[in-house]
Motif scaffolding. Structure first.
Motif, PDB file in Angstrom:
ATOM      1  N   ILE B 482       0.841  -1.743  -0.459  1.00  0.00           N
ATOM      2  CA  ILE B 482       0.272  -0.145  -0.320  1.00  0.00           C
ATOM      3  C   ILE B 482       0.737   1.566  -0.145  1.00  0.00           C
ATOM      4  CG2 ILE B 482      -1.600   1.230   1.629  1.00  0.00           C
ATOM      5  CD1 ILE B 482      -2.607  -1.548   2.671  1.00  0.00           C
ATOM      6  N   LEU B 483       0.225   2.176  -1.019  1.00  0.00           N
ATOM      7  CA  LEU B 483       1.518   3.557  -0.848  1.00  0.00           C
ATOM      8  C   LEU B 483       0.386   4.596  -0.795  1.00  0.00           C
ATOM      9  CD1 LEU B 483       3.470   3.189  -4.220  1.00  0.00           C
ATOM     10  CD2 LEU B 483       4.102   2.179  -2.150  1.00  0.00           C
ATOM     11  N   VAL B 484       0.559   4.869  -0.200  1.00  0.00           N
ATOM     12  CA  VAL B 484      -0.302   6.584  -0.181  1.00  0.00           C
ATOM     13  C   VAL B 484       0.474   7.906  -0.910  1.00  0.00           C
ATOM     14  CG1 VAL B 484      -0.564   8.191   1.633  1.00  0.00           C
ATOM     15  CG2 VAL B 484      -0.405   6.196   2.323  1.00  0.00           C
ATOM     16  N   MET B 485      -0.772   8.373  -2.201  1.00  0.00           N
ATOM     17  CA  MET B 485      -0.523   9.614  -2.905  1.00  0.00           C
ATOM     18  C   MET B 485      -0.902  11.015  -2.083  1.00  0.00           C
ATOM     19  SD  MET B 485      -0.377   9.406  -6.681  1.00  0.00           S
ATOM     20  CE  MET B 485      -0.146  10.559  -7.433  1.00  0.00           C
ATOM     21  N   SER B 486      -0.086  11.896  -1.777  1.00  0.00           N
ATOM     22  CA  SER B 486      -0.730  13.093  -2.001  1.00  0.00           C
ATOM     23  C   SER B 486      -0.173  13.541  -2.402  1.00  0.00           C
ATOM     24  CB  SER B 486      -0.912  13.284   0.330  1.00  0.00           C
ATOM     25  OG  SER B 486      -0.498  14.123   0.481  1.00  0.00           O
ATOM     26  N   GLU B 487      -0.112  14.776  -2.731  1.00  0.00           N
ATOM     27  CA  GLU B 487      -0.130  16.442  -3.035  1.00  0.00           C
ATOM     28  C   GLU B 487       0.869  16.420  -4.106  1.00  0.00           C
ATOM     29  OE1 GLU B 487       1.339  19.190   0.012  1.00  0.00           O
ATOM     30  OE2 GLU B 487      -0.420  19.513   0.269  1.00  0.00           O
ATOM     31  N   GLY B 488       0.833  14.355  -4.745  1.00  0.00           N
ATOM     32  CA  GLY B 488       1.082  14.630  -6.342  1.00  0.00           C
ATOM     33  C   GLY B 488       2.842  13.319  -5.685  1.00  0.00           C
ATOM     34  N   GLN B 489       2.950  13.130  -4.341  1.00  0.00           N
ATOM     35  CA  GLN B 489       4.382  12.494  -3.849  1.00  0.00           C
ATOM     36  C   GLN B 489       3.111  11.523  -3.311  1.00  0.00           C
ATOM     37  OE1 GLN B 489       5.561  15.141  -1.546  1.00  0.00           O
ATOM     38  NE2 GLN B 489       8.125  15.093  -3.189  1.00  0.00           N
ATOM     39  N   ILE B 490       4.099   9.988  -3.405  1.00  0.00           N
ATOM     40  CA  ILE B 490       4.189   9.180  -2.571  1.00  0.00           C
ATOM     41  C   ILE B 490       4.674   9.194  -1.102  1.00  0.00           C
ATOM     42  CG2 ILE B 490       5.028   6.231  -2.330  1.00  0.00           C
ATOM     43  CD1 ILE B 490       3.136   7.010  -4.912  1.00  0.00           C
ATOM     44  N   VAL B 491       3.675   9.648   0.050  1.00  0.00           N
ATOM     45  CA  VAL B 491       4.480  10.100   0.668  1.00  0.00           C
ATOM     46  C   VAL B 491       4.376   8.608   2.083  1.00  0.00           C
ATOM     47  CG1 VAL B 491       3.589  12.503   0.698  1.00  0.00           C
ATOM     48  CG2 VAL B 491       1.900  11.035   1.689  1.00  0.00           C
ATOM     49  N   PHE B 492       3.721   7.826   1.734  1.00  0.00           N
ATOM     50  CA  PHE B 492       4.233   6.994   3.079  1.00  0.00           C
ATOM     51  C   PHE B 492       3.598   5.488   1.837  1.00  0.00           C
ATOM     52  CE2 PHE B 492       2.232   3.855   5.446  1.00  0.00           C
ATOM     53  CZ  PHE B 492       2.723   4.067   6.711  1.00  0.00           C
ATOM     54  N   GLU B 493       4.876   4.298   3.148  1.00  0.00           N
ATOM     55  CA  GLU B 493       4.284   3.021   1.675  1.00  0.00           C
ATOM     56  C   GLU B 493       4.409   2.086   3.354  1.00  0.00           C
ATOM     57  OE1 GLU B 493       7.295   1.915  -0.889  1.00  0.00           O
ATOM     58  OE2 GLU B 493       6.602  -0.333  -1.277  1.00  0.00           O
ATOM     59  N   THR B 494       4.057   0.889   2.868  1.00  0.00           N
ATOM     60  CA  THR B 494       3.745  -0.292   3.915  1.00  0.00           C
ATOM     61  C   THR B 494       3.945  -1.159   2.992  1.00  0.00           C
ATOM     62  OG1 THR B 494       2.554  -0.997   5.445  1.00  0.00           O
ATOM     63  CG2 THR B 494       1.174   0.558   4.603  1.00  0.00           C
ATOM     64  N   PRO B 495       3.613  -2.619   3.540  1.00  0.00           N
ATOM     65  CA  PRO B 495       3.836  -3.694   3.221  1.00  0.00           C
ATOM     66  C   PRO B 495       2.049  -4.192   3.725  1.00  0.00           C
ATOM     67  CG  PRO B 495       5.455  -3.863   5.051  1.00  0.00           C
ATOM     68  CD  PRO B 495       5.025  -2.488   4.410  1.00  0.00           C
ATOM     69  N   ARG B 496       0.977  -4.613   3.203  1.00  0.00           N
ATOM     70  CA  ARG B 496      -0.189  -5.469   3.609  1.00  0.00           C
ATOM     71  C   ARG B 496      -0.004  -5.990   4.959  1.00  0.00           C
ATOM     72  NH1 ARG B 496      -4.835  -7.623   1.954  1.00  0.00           N
ATOM     73  NH2 ARG B 496      -5.596  -9.239   3.282  1.00  0.00           N
ATOM     74  N   GLU B 497       0.430  -7.031   5.012  1.00  0.00           N
ATOM     75  CA  GLU B 497       0.780  -6.854   6.874  1.00  0.00           C
ATOM     76  C   GLU B 497       1.104  -6.289   7.894  1.00  0.00           C
ATOM     77  OE1 GLU B 497       3.378  -8.458   4.589  1.00  0.00           O
ATOM     78  OE2 GLU B 497       1.691  -8.680   3.480  1.00  0.00           O
ATOM     79  N   ASP B 498       1.824  -5.389   7.655  1.00  0.00           N
ATOM     80  CA  ASP B 498       1.811  -4.054   8.793  1.00  0.00           C
ATOM     81  C   ASP B 498       1.002  -3.627   7.974  1.00  0.00           C
ATOM     82  OD1 ASP B 498       4.356  -6.059   8.968  1.00  0.00           O
ATOM     83  OD2 ASP B 498       5.734  -5.054   7.998  1.00  0.00           O
ATOM     84  N   ALA B 499       0.206  -3.027   7.528  1.00  0.00           N
ATOM     85  CA  ALA B 499      -1.014  -1.841   7.472  1.00  0.00           C
ATOM     86  C   ALA B 499      -1.408  -1.125   8.808  1.00  0.00           C
ATOM     87  CB  ALA B 499      -2.005  -2.004   6.525  1.00  0.00           C
ATOM     88  N   ASP B 500      -1.762  -0.276   8.906  1.00  0.00           N
ATOM     89  CA  ASP B 500      -2.179   0.889   9.811  1.00  0.00           C
ATOM     90  C   ASP B 500      -3.286   1.490   8.870  1.00  0.00           C
ATOM     91  OD1 ASP B 500      -2.785   0.393  12.731  1.00  0.00           O
ATOM     92  OD2 ASP B 500      -1.174   3.019  12.673  1.00  0.00           O
ATOM     93  N   LEU B 501      -4.111   1.369   9.467  1.00  0.00           N
ATOM     94  CA  LEU B 501      -5.359   1.859   9.373  1.00  0.00           C
ATOM     95  C   LEU B 501      -5.889   3.784   9.962  1.00  0.00           C
ATOM     96  CD1 LEU B 501      -7.398   1.417   7.824  1.00  0.00           C
ATOM     97  CD2 LEU B 501      -9.224   0.878   9.330  1.00  0.00           C
ATOM     98  N   GLN B 502      -5.206   3.258  10.971  1.00  0.00           N
ATOM     99  CA  GLN B 502      -4.901   4.466  11.877  1.00  0.00           C
ATOM    100  C   GLN B 502      -3.985   5.802  11.016  1.00  0.00           C
ATOM    101  OE1 GLN B 502      -6.104   2.519  13.832  1.00  0.00           O
ATOM    102  NE2 GLN B 502      -8.043   4.436  13.781  1.00  0.00           N
ATOM    103  N   GLU B 503      -2.739   5.257  10.705  1.00  0.00           N
ATOM    104  CA  GLU B 503      -1.289   5.153  10.252  1.00  0.00           C
ATOM    105  C   GLU B 503      -1.051   5.985   8.221  1.00  0.00           C
ATOM    106  OE1 GLU B 503       2.300   3.171  10.117  1.00  0.00           O
ATOM    107  OE2 GLU B 503       3.266   4.968  10.736  1.00  0.00           O
TER     108      GLU B 503
END
Lengths: 353, 513
Positions: B482-503
């Motif tokens: 899972i990557l998180v995109m914000s303002e045109g950039q990838i700001v966060f990456e996590t494998p699915r197993e460690d995904a933390d919803l709040q984060e």
């Protein structure tokens, strides 16, 4: 033939017929206002266009260039461009034909005519392809650029025929040198209409096949239907636009070539008589379908052919047939809004949940 | 109409909505939502895309009519059936996009919204009124300036002034800061808070930016999937409380069976990609990612953070300004030949506009990828319509596209069936890279399940899948990474197993904060 295709054809026939009737009513009002009986005017229109062999021949002679200039709008339109440069492409084609024809003095007939026609077609094709390139690579609106290119083409021709290639022997009419008499194209067998008509019909049929039966034509339809889908499919959009513009311009250039080789023998203001603009009307009437252009060009050719008789019989102003053409153009453009809105052609059965 | 001098005398109404429910067909967009806004309060409405924020506000402003529930103004039940009714009641909305006439002046823009503007305008009298109105406002604009010379922040101020001039005492601001610089945003929100604290107006701020909510709002209502998932005073809530309300606490939805661990060879590499939007503003900034065979990489993010421009760039519909896209180790220039060789498939959002030709039939749209290949193309040149149709019939059956037939215009199909048609075309043969954007937007549950299953099937067959979605649940259900995109950039990456919803939610909500 699929159900949709048939329905679309019927829809176009019905809408065009209605547009034609409305135009005739409006034109009737116009001549009534001028003090004439509209029924007499309609009769003379018929007389001058289709009633006799001589009027049919005149109609077909007018229709020949219209078929070719209509393609100049119709082919790029299939790729989503609105090109109105048929007039300029015709003029450029005519001038190129004269130049090549003069050079070829003494050449065998078939070689000479083939090279002259090619010269006209290539000149017209490059002329419109230039507008296509301006659009694709420089973002210039093709409608504006082709309109302006018309003025440039006409100005260049006047420059040439009043100086560099003027035939000073011809005093009464400013014109270019004439092509050699032995390279003049004559009439078709049986009817007194020049070979440009046959070339126009064959060109329309060839382009019908190209646009409707080949993968190239399908790609062009995708591009014209939705550029984003064409981009997604990776189609070579720039190349396709340039080819369509070249084909359209080449058709109009060919019209200019036959106006020179079959009608006038030289370039003069007689090339600038509005075939290019009337061709736009034919293209719209035909819904950009090259086969339908043949029929629509003959109808419009009839309007042009009957103009002289109409003016003589009723002492109408010279511009009367242009009023008729203008009315028809406006009504046809307005009737485009009717496509897709007539329920009888949009069976609800197509709708699925 | 001269209400401006009354600003400060007439208090904003108390707005109460109780049990508001709104359904669109089978979809319940709002489910018994209640909200109460006291005069002079600054109330934030928080939630993910599609949580129901706009629907709630539109029910209040008369754009939509709620199926159930009531709107009370100062305790009286009130019917608001149009924006005009809303304006009469003193409710005004400031939209995300400007509604000013660029060629006109500030003064002209202020009065053009008046309900009963006379045919001949007495400009001297008007200007006197306008000047008095301006003098009373906490921020001023020169009446004679042309809109085209105003900065984005000044335009936003004028939108607010216009609402106040028209007599609105209750302002809804729909993500007002999305077009502003942080400084402009702080200034405008600060001024709005001051007006609210002085009791002159009430404000609803629709936002997904937690920082703004924390800094300016008194109260907050959080919506999630059409329901109120939290409500309270901002001072009593921590940031993680709000994130939790936004994204929920559910465990991940059960995902489809996966065959491999998903770490094959790299198919797609994006390095330092920069893309401008239509206005020439940077939409994608220095984006880099890798996509390997047999994995689904999900890109989460609030809409409007460059996802659409990124997908358009991969689709060949937009040019990058910098950076490179590498497919199977070779720079990729989006030609038909490369697309075919690399087996790149695409299901963009709004597929009818982005991947179909409206005027064409289902069969023709199904042929967009391979009309120039056998069997549809004969001799490389001729189009075999019978073969095209036969292939379409086969695909329609295999992908269960509901259509009147292969010759029906694509436009006549429902959204789910357009989606199935495009998916059928893209997945009709072996794929190596599949790019999917919001594939299930607006579809019913059955269609959603089927489309997700096909995406996972493609992954299990070794396709590298890039899933760009605004639906966080969808990302969590399908993705391996899972990557998180914000303002045109990838700001966060996590494998699915460690995904933390709040984060994830926190990174979606605010970039670098």
């Amino acid at each position: 033939m699929t159900g949709t295709g048939f329905m679309n054809t019927m829809e176009a026939v019905a809408i065009n017929a209605a547009a034609f009737v409305i135009t005739m009513v409006l034109f009737g009002l116009y001549v009534t206002w001028l003090g004439h009986n509209p029924l007499d005017v309609y009769y003379v229109l018929w007389l001058g266009s289709f009633a006799r062999q001589i009027s049919i021949e005149s109609t077909l002679t007018n229709a020949a260039p219209l078929m070719l200039t209509a393609l100049c709008t119709a082919i790029p339109a299939r790729a989503g461009l609105l090109v109105i440069g048929g007039e300029g492409a015709l003029v450029v084609g005519g001038v190129a034909t004269v130049l090549v024809g003069v050079l070829l003095s003494g050449a065998p007939f078939l070689v000479g005519v083939t090279l002259m026609s090619l010269a006209g077609a290539i000149a017209g094709g490059l002329w419109i392809a230039f507008a296509g390139a301006l659009r694709q690579y420089r973002g210039v609106n093709e409608t504006i650029s082709t309109l302006l290119l018309n003025y440039i083409a006409i100005a260049v021709m006047y420059h040439l025929i009043t100086g560099p290639i003027r035939d000073w022997e011809r005093v009464l009419k400013t014109s270019s040198w004439s092509i050699p008499e032995e390279l003049r194209v004559g009439a078709l067998p049986l009817v007194d209409v020049h070979w440009g008509l046959a070339v126009g019909i064959v060109t329309c049929l060839i382009l019908y096949v190209v646009m409707r039966k080949t993968t190239f034509g399908f790609g062009v339809d995708v591009l014209g239907g939705n550029q984003r889908a064409a981009q997604m499919a990776g189609l070579p959009i720039n190349k396709m636009v340039l080819i369509c513009c070249f084909m359209g311009g080449a058709a109009a250039g060919l019209a200019g070539a036959f106006e020179v080789t079959a009608v006038h023998g030289f370039a003069s203001e007689s090339l600038v008589v509005g075939f290019g603009y009337a061709g736009i009307l034919v293209a719209f009437l035909s819904r950009q379908n090259p086969a339908a252009i043949i029929l629509m060009a003959i109808i419009l050719g009839g309007v042009a052919a009957s103009g002289g008789l109409l003016q003589r019989r009723f002492d109408l102003p010279d511009a009367t047939t242009q009023v008729l053409q203008g009315l028809l153009f406006m009504v046809v453009l307005a009737s485009n809004a009717a496509y897709g809105r007539l329920n009888i052609f949009q069976p609800a059965a197509w709708r699925t949940a | 109409m001269n209400m401006m001098s009354e600003l400060g005398m007439i208090a904003p109404p108390r707005v109460t909505m109780t049990g508001v429910t709104k359904r669109f067909g089978a979809l319940t967009a709002l489910d018994a939502v209640s909200i109460d806004i006291a005069p002079g309060s600054f109330h934030a409405l928080l939630g993910e895309n599609g949580a129901g924020k706009s629907t709630l506000v539109k029910c209040l402003m008369g754009t939509y009519r709620a199926d159930e529930g009531q709107v009370l103004l100062d305790g009286r039940e009130t019917q608001i059936n149009s924006t005009r009714d809303a304006q009469k009641a003193g409710l005004g909305m400031v939209y995300q996009h400007f509604t000013l006439v660029p060629s006109m002046s500030v003064a002209e823009n202020l009065i053009l919204g008046e309900a009963d503007l006379p045919a001949v305008i007495d400009w001297r009298a008007r200007r006197k009124l306008l000047r008095a109105f301006m003098a009373d406002m906490p921020f001023q604009l020169d009446l004679d300036r042309a809109i085209s010379n105003l900065s984005a922040g000044e335009k936003q101020k004028l939108e607010i002034l216009k609402q106040l001039y028209l007599g609105s005492r209750f302002l809804v601001l729909d993500e007002p800061t999305s077009v502003l610089t942080p400084d402009e945003a702080d200034q405008i929100l600060g001024l709005m808070r001051d007006l609210a604290q002085a009791g002159r107006i009430s404000v609803i701020l629709i936002s997904h930016k937690l920082r703004e909510v924390e800094s300016y709002a008194d109260e907050v209502t959080v919506l999630r999937q059409g329901r109120v998932s939290g409500q309270g005073r901002v001072a009593d809530l921590t940031r993680s409380d709000m994130v939790q309300m936004m994204v929920g606490e559910d465990t991940f939805a059960k995902s489809e069976a996966r065959s491999t661990s998903g770490s094959g060879s790299t198919h797609l590499t994006v390095r330092g990609l920069c893309v401008d939007d239509d206005k020439g503003v940077a939409a994608v900034r220095d984006l880099s990612l890798e996509l390997r065979s047999g994995e689904i990489v999900g890109i989460a993010g609030v809409s409007g953070n460059g996802q659409t421009e990124f997908v358009e760039t991969l689709a060949g519909q937009r040019n990058e300004t910098a950076g490179e896209i590498i497919v199977d180790g070779v720079p990729y220039s989006k030609t038909r030949k490369e697309i075919r060789a690399a087996r790149i498939k695409l299901l963009p959002e709004a597929p009818l506009d982005n991947a179909c030709v409206r005027g064409m039939s289902v069969a023709q749209n199904l042929a967009l990828r391979d009309f120039d290949q056998p069997p549809v193309a004969k001799g490389g040149v001729w189009l075999d319509k019978a073969a095209m149709r036969a292939r379409a019939v086969d695909l329609i059956t295999r992908f269960r596209v509901k259509t009147q037939g292969p010759d029906a215009p694509i436009e006549t199909l429902s959204g789910g069936n357009v989606q199935r048609t495009v998916l059928a075309r893209e997945l009709s043969d072996k794929s190596n890279i599949l790019i999917v954007q919001n594939p299930c937007f607006g579809l019913d549950l059955k269609a959603v399940a089927e489309i997700r299953r096909r995406i996972v099937d493609a992954r299990n067959d070794g396709t590298a899948v890039l899933l760009i979605s605004e639906d966080l649940d969808e990302i969590l259900e399908l993705s391996d990474r899972i990557l998180v995109m914000s303002e045109g950039q990838i700001v966060f990456e996590t494998p699915r197993e460690d995904a933390d919803l709040q984060e994830i939610g926190r990174h979606m909500a605010q970039h670098g904060d």
